[in-house]
Design a protein around this motif. Structure first.
Motif, short mmCIF file in Angstrom:
data_model
loop_
_atom_site.label_atom_id
_atom_site.label_comp_id
_atom_site.label_asym_id
_atom_site.label_seq_id
_atom_site.Cartn_x
_atom_site.Cartn_y
_atom_site.Cartn_z
N TYR A 78 42.33 28.00 17.84
CA TYR A 78 42.47 28.61 19.20
C TYR A 78 43.27 29.35 19.55
CZ TYR A 78 42.91 27.92 24.44
OH TYR A 78 43.05 28.17 25.54
N ILE A 86 43.64 33.01 21.27
CA ILE A 86 43.86 32.79 22.72
C ILE A 86 44.84 34.12 22.78
CG2 ILE A 86 45.85 31.39 22.83
CD1 ILE A 86 42.86 32.00 25.36
N THR A 140 45.32 23.38 27.16
CA THR A 140 44.16 24.32 26.90
C THR A 140 43.52 24.68 28.33
OG1 THR A 140 43.84 23.13 24.70
CG2 THR A 140 41.77 24.50 25.87
N GLU A 141 43.32 23.69 29.03
CA GLU A 141 42.61 24.24 30.27
C GLU A 141 43.59 25.14 31.32
OE1 GLU A 141 40.45 19.91 31.40
OE2 GLU A 141 42.46 20.13 31.87
N ASN A 192 43.32 28.55 29.55
CA ASN A 192 41.98 29.29 29.93
C ASN A 192 42.09 29.68 31.27
OD1 ASN A 192 41.18 28.53 27.26
ND2 ASN A 192 39.92 26.69 28.02
N ARG A 193 42.69 29.03 32.28
CA ARG A 193 43.00 29.19 33.71
C ARG A 193 43.47 30.70 33.73
NH1 ARG A 193 45.15 25.71 38.74
NH2 ARG A 193 45.65 27.30 40.24
#
Length: 184
Positions: free
Chosen positions: A5, A9, A124-125, A128-129
């Protein structure tokens, strides 16, 4: 999974950064500053907003709320750039802040809780945001660039009418695990 990840990312952010830069490369400062209708956002204003967000969100990412007291979001919608060099320097300032924060993260950090305007997010959130937010605005930048250049626009993806050729080239390679940006 988490190591995958973090590397993925980073590549995703690099990809969207490159789309913005490939757009800027095709445009003059006058085009970058052009508003299509009164009170709309020019590319330069969108850049200023993205960078303001980046500096706020990624400075002391793990230890401070992502909405900093020193951020003046409304000022991000006032154009200040006189040259493309100024715009690119500012653009890079935001990306440096983001990549400095991302590269220090470990797998263990991904489930930590951080805050944006007192709303808790896992790391992580939050990542992603921000990826969704930046890709949204960079899509606007690319679209505006395409409108500004018209027939002189150099496509940043698979140009119309070349999908079959593109797919033939991709399927001519052995199956392997790789990121879609590796060939760009």
């Amino acid at each position: 999974m988490n190591t995958s990840y973090l590397s993925s990312i980073k590549k995703q952010f690099e990809y969207y950064k490159s789309l913005g830069e490939k757009t800027f490369h095709q445009l003059s400062i006058e085009e970058v500053k052009q508003e299509f209708v009164e009170d709309s956002n020019s590319i330069s204003i969108i850049v200023k907003h993205i960078v303001g967000n980046m500096l706020s969100r990624w400075t002391n990412f793990l230890t401070e709320d992502g909405e900093k007291e020193w951020r003046h979001r409304d000022d991000e919608f006032k154009d200040i750039f006189q040259t493309k060099e100024e715009l690119l320097d500012y653009w890079n300032k935001g990306w440096i802040c983001l990549f400095d924060a991302i590269t220090t993260l470990t797998e263990e950090d991904l489930e930590r809780i951080i805050y944006i305007r007192n709303q808790g997010h896992t790391v992580t959130e939050a990542i992603n945001r921000q990826l969704a937010h930046y890709s949204y605005h960079i899509g606007q930048i690319v679209f505006l660039g395409k409108l500004l250049k018209g027939k002189d626009w150099v496509s940043l993806s698979i140009p119309k009418g070349t999908s079959n050729t593109y797919n033939l080239e991709k399927f001519s390679k052995e199956k392997a695990r790789r990121h879609f940006t590796d060939d760009l």
